[in-house]
Motif scaffolding. Structure first.
Motif, PDB file in Angstrom:
ATOM      1  N   THR A   1       6.115   0.746  34.901  1.00 43.22           N
ATOM      2  CA  THR A   1       5.531   1.701  34.034  1.00 43.22           C
ATOM      3  C   THR A   1       4.704   2.718  35.055  1.00 43.22           C
ATOM      4  OG1 THR A   1       3.514   0.453  33.719  1.00 43.22           O
ATOM      5  CG2 THR A   1       5.203   0.161  31.911  1.00 43.22           C
ATOM      6  N   CYS A   2       4.639   3.981  34.290  1.00 38.34           N
ATOM      7  CA  CYS A   2       4.034   5.040  35.170  1.00 38.34           C
ATOM      8  C   CYS A   2       2.398   4.689  35.245  1.00 38.34           C
ATOM      9  CB  CYS A   2       4.285   6.334  34.449  1.00 38.34           C
ATOM     10  SG  CYS A   2       5.800   6.981  34.398  1.00 38.34           S
ATOM     11  N   ILE A   3       1.970   4.285  34.301  1.00 35.17           N
ATOM     12  CA  ILE A   3       0.523   4.172  34.365  1.00 35.17           C
ATOM     13  C   ILE A   3       0.238   2.939  35.448  1.00 35.17           C
ATOM     14  CG2 ILE A   3       0.286   2.492  32.607  1.00 35.17           C
ATOM     15  CD1 ILE A   3      -2.257   3.954  31.454  1.00 35.17           C
ATOM     16  N   ALA A   4       0.964   2.040  35.395  1.00 33.72           N
ATOM     17  CA  ALA A   4       0.902   0.891  36.561  1.00 33.72           C
ATOM     18  C   ALA A   4       1.226   1.350  38.006  1.00 33.72           C
ATOM     19  CB  ALA A   4       1.688  -0.283  36.277  1.00 33.72           C
ATOM     20  N   ALA A   5       2.159   2.033  37.955  1.00 36.21           N
ATOM     21  CA  ALA A   5       2.805   2.426  39.287  1.00 36.21           C
ATOM     22  C   ALA A   5       1.626   3.708  39.905  1.00 36.21           C
ATOM     23  CB  ALA A   5       4.096   3.193  39.063  1.00 36.21           C
ATOM     24  N   ASN A   6       1.026   4.339  39.055  1.00 41.11           N
ATOM     25  CA  ASN A   6       0.185   5.182  39.453  1.00 41.11           C
ATOM     26  C   ASN A   6      -0.855   4.714  40.248  1.00 41.11           C
ATOM     27  OD1 ASN A   6      -0.779   7.782  39.700  1.00 41.11           O
ATOM     28  ND2 ASN A   6      -2.044   7.701  38.060  1.00 41.11           N
ATOM     29  N   LEU A   7      -1.270   3.411  40.050  1.00 39.41           N
ATOM     30  CA  LEU A   7      -2.263   2.691  40.677  1.00 39.41           C
ATOM     31  C   LEU A   7      -2.048   2.379  42.096  1.00 39.41           C
ATOM     32  CD1 LEU A   7      -3.383   0.176  37.536  1.00 39.41           C
ATOM     33  CD2 LEU A   7      -4.255   2.438  38.112  1.00 39.41           C
ATOM     34  N   VAL A   8      -0.677   2.375  42.405  1.00 42.07           N
ATOM     35  CA  VAL A   8      -0.297   1.777  43.647  1.00 42.07           C
ATOM     36  C   VAL A   8      -0.143   2.943  44.504  1.00 42.07           C
ATOM     37  CG1 VAL A   8       1.668   0.934  45.130  1.00 42.07           C
ATOM     38  CG2 VAL A   8       1.084   0.087  42.854  1.00 42.07           C
ATOM     39  N   SER A   9      -1.057   3.034  45.719  1.00 43.68           N
ATOM     40  CA  SER A   9      -1.181   4.312  46.315  1.00 43.68           C
ATOM     41  C   SER A   9       0.047   4.344  47.257  1.00 43.68           C
ATOM     42  CB  SER A   9      -2.423   4.110  47.269  1.00 43.68           C
ATOM     43  OG  SER A   9      -2.075   3.244  48.417  1.00 43.68           O
ATOM     44  N   GLY A  10       0.442   5.476  47.696  1.00 38.49           N
ATOM     45  CA  GLY A  10       1.888   5.603  48.484  1.00 38.49           C
ATOM     46  C   GLY A  10       3.086   5.263  48.111  1.00 38.49           C
ATOM     47  N   ILE A  11       3.121   5.176  46.778  1.00 39.79           N
ATOM     48  CA  ILE A  11       4.602   4.456  46.326  1.00 39.79           C
ATOM     49  C   ILE A  11       5.545   5.613  46.701  1.00 39.79           C
ATOM     50  CG2 ILE A  11       4.132   5.680  44.029  1.00 39.79           C
ATOM     51  CD1 ILE A  11       5.421   3.297  42.914  1.00 39.79           C
ATOM     52  N   GLN A  12       5.139   6.863  46.989  1.00 42.44           N
ATOM     53  CA  GLN A  12       6.225   8.063  47.380  1.00 42.44           C
ATOM     54  C   GLN A  12       5.350   9.147  47.927  1.00 42.44           C
ATOM     55  OE1 GLN A  12       7.827   9.213  43.431  1.00 42.44           O
ATOM     56  NE2 GLN A  12       6.305  10.584  43.085  1.00 42.44           N
ATOM     57  N   GLY A  13       5.718   9.821  48.702  1.00 39.68           N
ATOM     58  CA  GLY A  13       5.006  10.877  49.797  1.00 39.68           C
ATOM     59  C   GLY A  13       4.183  11.583  48.953  1.00 39.68           C
ATOM     60  N   CYS A  14       4.796  12.229  47.788  1.00 40.59           N
ATOM     61  CA  CYS A  14       3.971  13.302  46.692  1.00 40.59           C
ATOM     62  C   CYS A  14       2.992  12.520  46.006  1.00 40.59           C
ATOM     63  CB  CYS A  14       4.974  14.071  46.079  1.00 40.59           C
ATOM     64  SG  CYS A  14       3.899  15.205  45.271  1.00 40.59           S
ATOM     65  N   VAL A  15       1.643  12.862  46.180  1.00 36.65           N
ATOM     66  CA  VAL A  15       0.783  11.878  45.259  1.00 36.65           C
ATOM     67  C   VAL A  15       0.442  12.637  43.859  1.00 36.65           C
ATOM     68  CG1 VAL A  15      -0.399  10.957  47.189  1.00 36.65           C
ATOM     69  CG2 VAL A  15      -1.302  13.576  46.157  1.00 36.65           C
ATOM     70  N   TYR A  16       1.285  13.739  43.652  1.00 38.49           N
ATOM     71  CA  TYR A  16       0.809  14.725  42.779  1.00 38.49           C
ATOM     72  C   TYR A  16       2.125  14.522  41.643  1.00 38.49           C
ATOM     73  CZ  TYR A  16      -2.520  16.976  45.666  1.00 38.49           C
ATOM     74  OH  TYR A  16      -3.321  17.341  46.770  1.00 38.49           O
ATOM     75  N   GLY A  17       3.207  14.146  41.867  1.00 34.92           N
ATOM     76  CA  GLY A  17       4.757  14.492  41.093  1.00 34.92           C
ATOM     77  C   GLY A  17       5.084  13.298  40.505  1.00 34.92           C
TER      78      GLY A  17
ATOM     79  N   ASP B   1      -7.786  -3.132  30.414  1.00 35.13           N
ATOM     80  CA  ASP B   1      -6.892  -3.335  31.398  1.00 35.13           C
ATOM     81  C   ASP B   1      -5.529  -3.794  30.430  1.00 35.13           C
ATOM     82  OD1 ASP B   1      -8.810  -3.214  32.951  1.00 35.13           O
ATOM     83  OD2 ASP B   1      -9.259  -5.300  33.417  1.00 35.13           O
ATOM     84  N   LEU B   2      -5.716  -4.138  29.326  1.00 33.01           N
ATOM     85  CA  LEU B   2      -4.361  -4.606  28.541  1.00 33.01           C
ATOM     86  C   LEU B   2      -3.562  -3.368  28.479  1.00 33.01           C
ATOM     87  CD1 LEU B   2      -5.313  -6.905  25.487  1.00 33.01           C
ATOM     88  CD2 LEU B   2      -3.899  -7.432  27.635  1.00 33.01           C
ATOM     89  N   GLU B   3      -4.160  -2.038  28.460  1.00 31.42           N
ATOM     90  CA  GLU B   3      -3.170  -0.941  28.527  1.00 31.42           C
ATOM     91  C   GLU B   3      -2.149  -0.733  29.704  1.00 31.42           C
ATOM     92  OE1 GLU B   3      -6.591   0.924  27.497  1.00 31.42           O
ATOM     93  OE2 GLU B   3      -5.848   0.506  25.469  1.00 31.42           O
ATOM     94  N   ASN B   4      -2.671  -1.405  30.807  1.00 29.24           N
ATOM     95  CA  ASN B   4      -1.591  -1.278  31.839  1.00 29.24           C
ATOM     96  C   ASN B   4      -0.647  -2.430  31.815  1.00 29.24           C
ATOM     97  OD1 ASN B   4      -3.069   0.489  32.800  1.00 29.24           O
ATOM     98  ND2 ASN B   4      -4.560  -0.490  34.250  1.00 29.24           N
ATOM     99  N   ALA B   5      -0.907  -3.573  30.982  1.00 29.85           N
ATOM    100  CA  ALA B   5      -0.023  -4.814  30.732  1.00 29.85           C
ATOM    101  C   ALA B   5       1.122  -4.359  29.972  1.00 29.85           C
ATOM    102  CB  ALA B   5      -0.811  -6.037  30.388  1.00 29.85           C
ATOM    103  N   ASP B   6       1.967  -5.113  30.129  1.00 34.00           N
ATOM    104  CA  ASP B   6       3.261  -5.085  29.362  1.00 34.00           C
ATOM    105  C   ASP B   6       3.270  -5.751  28.036  1.00 34.00           C
ATOM    106  OD1 ASP B   6       5.554  -4.253  28.362  1.00 34.00           O
ATOM    107  OD2 ASP B   6       6.825  -5.253  29.959  1.00 34.00           O
ATOM    108  N   VAL B   7       2.583  -5.272  27.021  1.00 35.34           N
ATOM    109  CA  VAL B   7       2.253  -6.382  25.617  1.00 35.34           C
ATOM    110  C   VAL B   7       3.654  -6.010  24.925  1.00 35.34           C
ATOM    111  CG1 VAL B   7       0.975  -6.833  23.795  1.00 35.34           C
ATOM    112  CG2 VAL B   7      -0.027  -6.110  25.911  1.00 35.34           C
ATOM    113  N   PRO B   8       4.328  -7.156  24.491  1.00 35.96           N
ATOM    114  CA  PRO B   8       5.217  -6.772  23.560  1.00 35.96           C
ATOM    115  C   PRO B   8       5.080  -6.137  22.444  1.00 35.96           C
ATOM    116  CG  PRO B   8       4.901  -9.341  23.702  1.00 35.96           C
ATOM    117  CD  PRO B   8       4.000  -8.598  24.663  1.00 35.96           C
ATOM    118  N   ALA B   9       6.083  -5.258  21.876  1.00 37.39           N
ATOM    119  CA  ALA B   9       5.874  -4.322  21.028  1.00 37.39           C
ATOM    120  C   ALA B   9       4.891  -4.746  19.762  1.00 37.39           C
ATOM    121  CB  ALA B   9       6.915  -3.400  20.475  1.00 37.39           C
ATOM    122  N   PRO B  10       5.345  -5.947  19.012  1.00 46.56           N
ATOM    123  CA  PRO B  10       4.865  -6.355  17.737  1.00 46.56           C
ATOM    124  C   PRO B  10       3.288  -7.001  18.008  1.00 46.56           C
ATOM    125  CG  PRO B  10       6.899  -8.148  18.260  1.00 46.56           C
ATOM    126  CD  PRO B  10       6.666  -6.798  19.326  1.00 46.56           C
TER     127      PRO B  10
END
Lengths: 206, 199, 301, 228
Positions: free
Chosen positions: C125-141, D185-194
Motif C-alpha cells: 500500500t502507498c501509505i506503508a511504502a511511503n514509510l520505506v526511505s529510498g524505495i525509488q529515486g524520487c522522494v516526491y513522486g 498504527d492499524l491504518e498502515n496494517a492491511d485489515v480485512p474489509a469486514p
C-alpha cells in the motif's frame, strides 16, 4: 436513513436486521458484552430492555410537542430512569436469582445508547404508533444480537445451551469465552461476519 | 395575548419557568416510584432473607428450620430440629477471595467442636477454575473437620486430619475459603465460650 | 405510611429538579456564547453528508467557515449549483461562477521513467511504502501502489504502469483520492474548461538531482514562468494559480516550450484524442500476477 | 484514613478491575473516540473529571437524602410526623438521582468548557454529550451506591467514593489511550474489509483484556506485602 421518514412497518423491519442496533449501528454494546455469558441472562436482559424501550418511546412520543430543545435530554433520561427502576424492582421481586446474577447491569439500561438514541431519533418526532413499532423492532434486533452472542459464548464456554448439555462431556470447557477477552473476540468476529454478509448482499444486488 | 400578571411573567421566562415540564415529570415519577417501592419492597426483603434461610437447615444434619439469633456481637442462625431443640449453628461469613469478596455459610455442631456443613452464597471467582469452590464434592471435605486447630489447603491428594485438598489451578481461592472458615469459627467459638461461661 | 413516603419522594425529586433547573438556567445565562444564527441556517441547507469534499471536517465546519471567515460558497461538490445558490441567498452574497473541482496528479513518471528503484517486498500500500526511505529515486513522486484506487468509490482512478491516472468521465470530484495520497501529489483544481493545463511533477530539486532520479521530472528551469504570468516557480517547482487561469488564452506555447514536457493537458479527452487512439487495439486485460515475496528461483526458507 | 486501603482501592479500580476491560462499561466511547491519541486523552480526562464531579454529588445526595434513615429526610419526616420511629427509606430514587446528577453535571461542564476553553470544546465538543450516555459514569455511581449508608456492607466515606471515581477514570483513560495508539498504527496494517472499524478494535481490546487479566491477584499480594 435512506428515505425521508419510513413508515412504521419499515422501521420495524429495519430494527431487526438492516439497522440492527448492536451489529450495524454498534450502539448499546455495554450490556451486550457483559450479560451474554448465558442465554437465560441474555433473554432476561432483552425483555427488560424491551419493556423500558417500549414504555419510554410511548411516553416520549405522547409528550413530544411539549419538549424544549435544550431540556430534551434531561426529560428522556428521567422517563428512562424511572422505567428502569420499575424493571429493577420487578426483577428483584419475582426473579431474585437472576437479579443477583445481572447485578449492576440492570440499572445500566438507563445509559444504554439504544434507548436514548431511539427516543431522540424516532420517538420525539413521530406519532405513537410509529414509535412503538420502532421500539419493538429495535428491541427484537437487540435480543437477536444478544442471544446470538450468548449462544456462542455459552456453547463454547460451558458446553451447554440455555442449561441443556450440548457438547459431549469430553468437551474441555473453553473458559476464556466466559471471561472478558472472550466477549470481545466473539463480538468483534460477529460484527465482522455481519459486515461481510451485508457487503456480500450489496455486491450481489448492485 | 392578555396582559399576564407580572409575577407569573417573571416566573414563566425565568430559569424555572422553562423547565416546568422537567419539574412536573420528576414529581410524577417520584410518586410512581415510591408506590412501586411500597408495593414490592417487602417482597424483595423476604427474597433476600429467605435465600440464606433456605440453606441453613441443609448445613446441619437433622435440622429442619433456622432462627436468627445473636451470640455476643455476632448475628448467627440457630438450626433447630423437629421438636425445636438446637441441632447446631450456622455462621454467615465474608472474606476476600481471589477476585472479589466471597460470602459463605458455615454449619457447626451444637458445641461448635466440628464442622457439619459449608455452602458458598455468592462469589465472583474465575469461572471454571475458582468457581469450582461451589461444587459440593469439594465442600463436603469440610464436613467432620475439627475446629480446634486451623485448616490448611494441601497439594497431595490424601489430606491428613486438618488438611483440605486444594482445587488444581485455584490455590488462592481454596486458601481464602479455609482462611475465612478458620477466622470466623475461632471468633464464634470465643463468643460461644463467653456466652456459656455467664448465661 | 405510603402517602407520607410518596409525598417525601415527590418532595425530594422536586427539590432536585428545582436545584438543577435553576443552576442550568443560570449557567445558560452566564455561560452564554453568542453563536451566529446564520451558521445553523447554512448548515441546514448543506446536504449534511459530511463527506469532506469542501476540504473541511464536516458540513458544520464548512458552514461556520462560510459565515465567520467568508469562504467561497461554491466549495460543496455534492451540493453543487443549487446548494451554492441557497447559501448565497442566506449570506446575501451573489454567487460567483462556480466550476467543478477535479483531481490532478502531479506526477507523470511511469515505472520505466523512475530510476534507482529497489525491489520492494513490503506491504503493497502507498501509505506503508511511503514509510520505506529510498524505495525509488524520487522522494516526491507517485509510488503506484493504488491507495487512491482503493479509496475511490466511483472507480474513476486507476494505476497504469505504476502511475495513477484519473478517468475524468466518471470522476465527480469528491476529493477522497486527494486526501488519502500519503505524498499529497493529488490536488483538487477548478476545471474552467473541458481540459486545462497542469504541472505533472512535484519534484522540488534542481537540474541534475532531478535527472538522476527521473526521466520526465521538472528541472526548475523557469521557462514557463517567463512565458505566462499564471505560472509561479517556488523552490524549483512551478505551480498554476487557477483563479487567474484565462480559458480564452491558449497555453499551447508554454506546453511546447517546456523542455521536459511536464506541462500537460488534463481533463476529459477531446474528440480529436479519441479518434487518434480509436485505431489501436485494446490491450488484453492483465490478470493479477500474485506478487509473492518468494519466487521459485531462490528459496530462502 | 488508612492510606494502604485507599491505595489498594485505587490500584484495584485502575488496573485489576479496569472499567472498560473487566466490567465492559464505556465501550461506546471506547470504540468511537479512540482514533487519535490526543482526542482519546482529551476524552479520558473529560470522563475522569465528570466522573469525579458526579461521584461527589451522587454520594452526598444518597448519603443525606436517599439511604434508609438518611439524616435530612428523617429530619423532614420527623417534622411532618412527630413521634413515629419508622425508618425512611427512599433508596428507590438512587438511580434516578444519580443519572439526574450526571446529566446536569455534563451539561454544566459542556457550557463551562464552551465558554472558557473554546479550543478544547472545538477539539472534542461533539463527544461531550456522548459522555452522558457513557455507561462508565453511571457504573461508578452504582458502585458507590452499594457502599453508602449504614446497613451497607462496608460503608464508604466521601474520600473513598471520590478516589474510586478518579482511579476508575484513570483506568478508562489508560485503556482508551493505549487503544488509540494501536489504532493509529492499524491504518498502515492491511485489515480485512469486514473487520475494519469496530471489528478490529474489539479484537484488539480482547487482547488487551487478556493482558489486563494478568493483574488479578496482585492486590492480594500487595495486601500481604503491606501486612494487611
Amino acid at each position: 436513513m435512506s428515505k425521508e421518514n419510513p413508515t412504521a412497518l419499515e422501521r420495524f423491519i429495519w430494527g431487526i436486521i438492516p439497522e440492527n442496533p448492536i451489529f450495524r449501528q454498534v450502539l448499546g454494546t455495554c450490556p451486550a458484552l457483559a450479560v451474554s455469558t448465558d442465554i437465560k441472562a441474555a433473554l432476561t436482559m432483552t425483555c427488560a430492555t424491551a419493556f423500558v424501550l417500549i414504555c419510554a418511546n410511548t411516553i416520549i412520543s405522547l409528550i413530544r410537542h411539549l419538549l424544549k430543545p435544550h431540556l430534551r435530554i434531561v426529560v428522556f433520561v428521567l422517563t428512562i430512569a424511572s422505567f428502569v427502576t420499575i424493571v429493577d424492582y420487578l426483577l428483584a421481586a419475582f426473579y431474585y436469582s437472576m437479579s443477583l446474577q445481572l447485578g449492576p447491569y440492570v440499572p445500566l439500561i438507563i445509559v444504554n445508547c439504544i434507548i436514548i438514541c431511539r427516543c431522540e431519533v424516532c420517538a420525539s418526532k413521530q406519532s405513537v404508533g410509529v414509535a412503538i413499532s420502532d421500539a419493538i423492532g429495535q428491541s427484537l434486533g437487540f435480543g437477536l444480537a444478544l442471544v446470538s452472542m450468548a449462544s456462542f459464548r455459552e456453547i463454547l464456554g460451558s458446553g451447554t445451551w440455555c442449561g441443556f448439555r450440548i457438547m459431549p462431556d469430553s468437551w474441555p470447557n473453553w473458559v476464556l469465552m466466559l471471561l472478558p477477552p472472550g466477549a470481545f473476540f466473539v463480538f468483534g468476529f460477529l460484527i465482522g461476519a455481519v459486515n461481510w454478509f451485508t457487503s456480500l448482499k450489496k455486491n450481489k444486488s448492485s | 395575548m392578555k396582559k399576564e400578571h407580572p409575577l407569573f411573567l417573571c416566573i414563566k421566562n425565568s430559569y424555572l419557568g422553562q423547565s416546568w415540564l422537567v419539574i412536573l415529570l420528576s414529581i410524577f415519577f417520584g410518586f410512581t416510584l415510591s408506590g412501586v417501592q411500597a408495593f414490592l419492597q417487602e417482597k424483595i426483603d423476604t427474597n433476600k432473607s429467605n435465600q440464606s434461610m433456605r440453606i441453613v437447615p441443609t448445613l446441619v444434619p437433622g435440622a429442619v428450620t433456622g432462627k436468627s439469633v445473636t451470640v455476643g456481637d455476632l448475628t448467627v442462625y440457630e438450626a433447630l430440629n423437629q421438636n425445636n431443640k438446637r441441632a447446631g449453628w450456622v455462621i454467615p461469613a465474608r472474606g476476600q477471595g481471589f477476585a472479589d469478596k466471597i460470602e459463605i455459610l458455615i454449619g457447626l455442631t451444637p458445641d461448635a467442636s466440628s464442622l457439619s456443613g459449608l455452602s458458598v452464597l455468592n462469589q465472583k471467582e474465575t469461572p471454571g477454575l475458582g468457581s469450582r469452590i461451589t461444587e459440593s464434592s469439594w465442600l463436603s471435605q469440610f464436613i467432620g473437620k475439627g475446629t480446634t486447630d486451623s485448616l490448611t489447603p494441601t497439594k497431595n491428594p490424601v489430606p491428613s486430619k486438618n488438611e483440605i485438598r486444594a482445587i488444581t489451578g485455584a490455590t488462592i481461592s481454596s486458601f481464602s475459603i479455609c482462611q475465612i472458615v478458620n477466622e470466623n469459627v475461632k471468633k464464634f467459638r470465643a463468643e460461644l465460650r463467653k456466652q456459656q461461661a455467664d448465661p | 405510611m405510603l402517602l407520607e413516603i410518596s409525598l417525601l419522594a415527590g418532595l425530594v425529586m422536586l427539590l432536585l429538579a428545582l436545584f438543577s433547573g435553576y443552576s442550568l438556567g443560570w449557567a445558560n445565562k452566564t455561560f452564554h456564547v453568542e453563536v451566529d444564527p446564520k451558521i445553523a441556517q447554512v448548515n441546514h441547507v448543506l446536504p449534511g453528508a459530511n463527506c469532506g469534499g469542501c476540504g473541511y471536517i464536516g458540513c458544520a465546519d464548512y458552514a461556520s467557515a462560510i459565515v465567520l471567515q467568508g469562504v467561497s460558497v461554491t466549495k460543496c461538490p455534492v451540493g453543487g449549483e443549487s446548494c451554492a445558490k441557497k447559501i448565497a441567498d442566506i449570506m446575501g452574497v451573489e454567487v460567483k461562477q462556480s466550476w467543478p473541482y477535479r483531481p490532478v496528479i502531479h506526477c507523470a513518471a511511469k515505472y520505466p521513467d523512475r530510476l534507482k528503484r529497489i525491489p520492494y517486498a513490503g506491504e503493497a500500500t502507498c501509505i506503508a511504502a511511503n514509510l520505506v526511505s529510498g524505495i525509488q529515486g524520487c522522494v516526491y513522486g507517485c509510488l503506484g501502489y493504488g491507495d487512491c484506487v482503493a479509496v475511490c468509490k466511483y472507480d474513476a482512478i486507476h494505476i497504469v504502469d505504476g502511475l495513477s491516472v484519473v478517468d475524468y468521465e466518471k470522476c465527480i470530484g469528491c476529493g477522497a483520492c486527494a486526501k488519502i495520497c500519503p505524498r499529497n501529489i493529488i490536488t483538487m483544481v477548478p476545471f474552467k474548461m473541458e481540459n486545462i493545463v497542469a504541472i505533472a511533477c512535484s519534484n522540488k530539486d534542481f537540474m541534475n538531482d532531478v535527472k538522476s532520479v527521473c526521466n520526465v521530472g521538472c528541472i526548475g528551469c523557469k521557462a514557463c514562468e517567463r512565458l505566462s504570468p499564471i505560472f509561479k516557480v517556488a523552490n524549483n517547482l512551478p505551480s498554476i494559480d487557477y483563479n487567474q487561469y484565462d480559458p480564452g488564452v491558449s497555453y499551447q506555447a508554454v506546453v511546447d516550450k517546456c523542455p521536459r514536457e511536464t506541462i500537460i493537458y488534463v481533463g476529459k479527452p477531446s474528440q480529436k484524442d479519441k479518434d487518434a487512439v480509436s485505431k489501436e487495439e485494446v490491450p488484453k486485460p492483465v490478470e493479477a500476477q500474485f506478487k509473492t515475496t518468494v519466487d521459485s528461483t531462490e528459496w530462502r526458507g | 484514613m488508612d492510606l494502604i486501603g485507599l491505595f489498594l482501592l485505587a490500584f484495584n479500580a485502575t488496573l485489576i478491575n479496569n472499567y472498560v476491560l473487566h466490567y465492559f462499561v464505556g465501550i461506546c466511547a471506547y470504540i468511537g473516540v479512540s482514533k487519535r491519541i490526543e482526542m482519546a486523552f482529551g476524552m479520558g480526562c473529560a470522563v475522569t473529571f465528570v466522573m469525579g464531579v458526579a461521584a461527589m454529588l451522587s454520594w452526598s445526595a444518597i448519603y443525606f437524602l436517599l439511604q434508609p434513615g438518611a439524616p435530612l429526610t428523617s429530619f423532614i419526616f420527623k417534622t411532618i410526623h412527630p413521634g413515629s420511629d419508622s425508618v425512611v427509606n427512599l433508596s428507590v430514587l438512587n438511580s434516578i438521582v444519580s443519572i439526574f446528577v450526571i446529566a446536569s453535571s455534563v451539561q454544566l461542564v459542556e457550557m463551562y468548557i464552551r465558554k472558557f476553553f473554546p479550543a478544547l470544546y472545538k477539539a472534542f465538543g461533539v463527544y461531550l454529550p456522548l459522555i452522558t450516555t457513557n455507561c462508565a459514569i453511571l457504573f461508578a455511581c452504582i458502585e458507590i451506591m452499594k457502599h453508602v449508608g449504614k446497613n451497607a456492607v462496608e460503608p464508604w466515606g466521601l474520600d473513598k467514593a471520590l478516589l474510586l471515581a478518579i482511579s476508575a477514570g484513570m483506568g478508562f483513560t489508560l485503556a482508551i489511550v493505549l487503544m488509540a495508539g494501536i489504532r493509529e498504527d492499524l491504518e498502515n496494517a492491511d485489515v480485512p474489509a469486514p473487520l475494519q472499524g469496530p471489528g478490529i478494535t474489539l479484537i484488539t481490546a480482547g487482547i488487551f483484556a487478556m493482558a489486563f487479566m494478568g493483574f488479578t491477584g496482585i492486590d492480594r499480594g500487595l495486601a500481604v506485602l503491606f501486612g494487611r
